[in-house]
Design a protein around this motif. Structure first.
Motif, PDB file in Angstrom:
ATOM      1  N   GLY A  37     107.145   8.952  63.004  1.00 16.73           N
ATOM      2  CA  GLY A  37     108.294   9.561  63.670  1.00 16.73           C
ATOM      3  C   GLY A  37     109.231  10.257  62.701  1.00 16.73           C
ATOM      4  O   GLY A  37     110.414  10.426  62.984  1.00 16.73           O
ATOM      5  N   ASP A  38     108.719  10.664  61.565  1.00 14.81           N
ATOM      6  CA  ASP A  38     109.508  11.306  60.514  1.00 14.81           C
ATOM      7  C   ASP A  38     109.582  12.820  60.754  1.00 14.81           C
ATOM      8  O   ASP A  38     108.725  13.579  60.316  1.00 14.81           O
ATOM      9  N   LYS A  39     110.615  13.233  61.477  1.00  9.36           N
ATOM     10  CA  LYS A  39     110.750  14.650  61.854  1.00  9.36           C
ATOM     11  C   LYS A  39     110.848  15.580  60.648  1.00  9.36           C
ATOM     12  O   LYS A  39     110.309  16.679  60.663  1.00  9.36           O
ATOM     13  N   LYS A  40     111.531  15.118  59.605  1.00  7.95           N
ATOM     14  CA  LYS A  40     111.650  15.939  58.396  1.00  7.95           C
ATOM     15  C   LYS A  40     110.273  16.146  57.762  1.00  7.95           C
ATOM     16  O   LYS A  40     109.913  17.253  57.368  1.00  7.95           O
ATOM     17  N   GLN A  41     109.503  15.079  57.690  1.00  8.96           N
ATOM     18  CA  GLN A  41     108.154  15.164  57.112  1.00  8.96           C
ATOM     19  C   GLN A  41     107.237  16.004  57.998  1.00  8.96           C
ATOM     20  O   GLN A  41     106.426  16.779  57.498  1.00  8.96           O
ATOM     21  N   ILE A  42     107.339  15.848  59.301  1.00  6.54           N
ATOM     22  CA  ILE A  42     106.539  16.643  60.243  1.00  6.54           C
ATOM     23  C   ILE A  42     106.786  18.120  59.997  1.00  6.54           C
ATOM     24  O   ILE A  42     105.847  18.906  59.861  1.00  6.54           O
ATOM     25  N   ARG A  43     108.048  18.483  59.917  1.00  4.90           N
ATOM     26  CA  ARG A  43     108.425  19.880  59.697  1.00  4.90           C
ATOM     27  C   ARG A  43     107.855  20.395  58.374  1.00  4.90           C
ATOM     28  O   ARG A  43     107.291  21.479  58.315  1.00  4.90           O
ATOM     29  N   GLN A  44     107.985  19.592  57.315  1.00  2.00           N
ATOM     30  CA  GLN A  44     107.496  20.011  55.998  1.00  2.00           C
ATOM     31  C   GLN A  44     105.976  20.182  56.000  1.00  2.00           C
ATOM     32  O   GLN A  44     105.464  21.166  55.471  1.00  2.00           O
ATOM     33  N   VAL A  45     105.277  19.248  56.609  1.00  2.00           N
ATOM     34  CA  VAL A  45     103.810  19.331  56.660  1.00  2.00           C
ATOM     35  C   VAL A  45     103.377  20.566  57.448  1.00  2.00           C
ATOM     36  O   VAL A  45     102.453  21.279  57.040  1.00  2.00           O
ATOM     37  N   ILE A  46     104.041  20.836  58.554  1.00  2.00           N
ATOM     38  CA  ILE A  46     103.690  22.018  59.352  1.00  2.00           C
ATOM     39  C   ILE A  46     103.867  23.285  58.522  1.00  2.00           C
ATOM     40  O   ILE A  46     102.968  24.133  58.473  1.00  2.00           O
ATOM     41  N   TYR A  47     104.987  23.421  57.856  1.00  2.00           N
ATOM     42  CA  TYR A  47     105.215  24.624  57.053  1.00  2.00           C
ATOM     43  C   TYR A  47     104.250  24.718  55.877  1.00  2.00           C
ATOM     44  O   TYR A  47     103.722  25.795  55.581  1.00  2.00           O
ATOM     45  N   ASP A  48     103.979  23.598  55.223  1.00  2.00           N
ATOM     46  CA  ASP A  48     103.028  23.606  54.107  1.00  2.00           C
ATOM     47  C   ASP A  48     101.616  23.957  54.588  1.00  2.00           C
ATOM     48  O   ASP A  48     100.894  24.718  53.943  1.00  2.00           O
ATOM     49  N   CYS A  49     101.234  23.394  55.713  1.00  2.00           N
ATOM     50  CA  CYS A  49      99.910  23.653  56.274  1.00  2.00           C
ATOM     51  C   CYS A  49      99.752  25.126  56.641  1.00  2.00           C
ATOM     52  O   CYS A  49      98.732  25.746  56.316  1.00  2.00           O
ATOM     53  N   VAL A  50     100.744  25.678  57.282  1.00  2.00           N
ATOM     54  CA  VAL A  50     100.684  27.082  57.667  1.00  2.00           C
ATOM     55  C   VAL A  50     100.618  27.972  56.431  1.00  2.00           C
ATOM     56  O   VAL A  50      99.787  28.887  56.350  1.00  2.00           O
ATOM     57  N   ASP A  51     101.446  27.689  55.449  1.00  2.00           N
ATOM     58  CA  ASP A  51     101.458  28.481  54.225  1.00  2.00           C
ATOM     59  C   ASP A  51     100.096  28.435  53.537  1.00  2.00           C
ATOM     60  O   ASP A  51      99.541  29.464  53.153  1.00  2.00           O
ATOM     61  N   TYR A  52      99.546  27.258  53.393  1.00  2.00           N
ATOM     62  CA  TYR A  52      98.249  27.102  52.731  1.00  2.00           C
ATOM     63  C   TYR A  52      97.148  27.788  53.534  1.00  2.00           C
ATOM     64  O   TYR A  52      96.277  28.462  52.980  1.00  2.00           O
TER      65      TYR A  52
END
Length: 151
Positions: A37-52
């Motif tokens: 339930g870590d919204k900050k981590q969810i957001r970071q992973v989504i952006y990192d995944c999209v970038d990669y």
């Protein structure tokens, strides 16, 4: 559901398989952040995944062009459609929607299908091109696809 890398996902092109495994790692990281339930981590992973993933798409398309893959443009179009869909999820997330579960399911389904169907189609052409390339000369080092992409 966590994605477990299996041999049927290998393309036989080491660099592409490595990149695909990294994208699987991002998708699994998204699931882990969602469970916590870590919204900050969810957001970071989504952006990192999209970038990669966008970098991976550019690399893959460059390899296809270099090899003369005849369906390079339609393959690129598949990438563009995927990018638009993920961008919609990002926009919804920015508006406060909880998209993690829905996005995770879509990413997992899309990646496996894309590797097994779309990517499998170009493998033989790219691998043949990789085998026929001669060792780089100084001039070729300056203009090869790897040099262009990573300069």
């Amino acid at each position: 559901m966590t994605i477990i890398w299996s041999p049927d996902l290998n393309t036989g092109i080491d660099i592409i398989d490595h990149q695909h495994r990294r994208i699987v790692d991002f998708i699994n990281d998204l699931e882990a952040a969602q469970v916590l339930g870590d919204k900050k981590q969810i957001r970071q992973v989504i952006y990192d995944c999209v970038d990669y993933t966008l970098s991976h798409f550019a690399f893959e398309e460059s390899m296809q062009e270099e090899a003369g893959y005849q369906y390079c443009k339609p393959h690129k179009k598949v990438h563009e459609l995927f990018t638009r869909k993920v961008t919609e999820y990002q926009e919804r997330m920015e508006l406060g929607d909880d998209v993690a579960e829905e996005l995770h399911a879509m990413l997992a389904r899309w990646l496996v299908n894309h590797i097994k169907r779309d990517d499998a189609d170009y493998v033989s052409v790219v691998k043949a091109n990789m085998k026929t390339e001669t060792p780089p000369t100084e001039a070729k080092k300056q203009t090869g696809w790897f040099r262009k992409l990573f300069g």
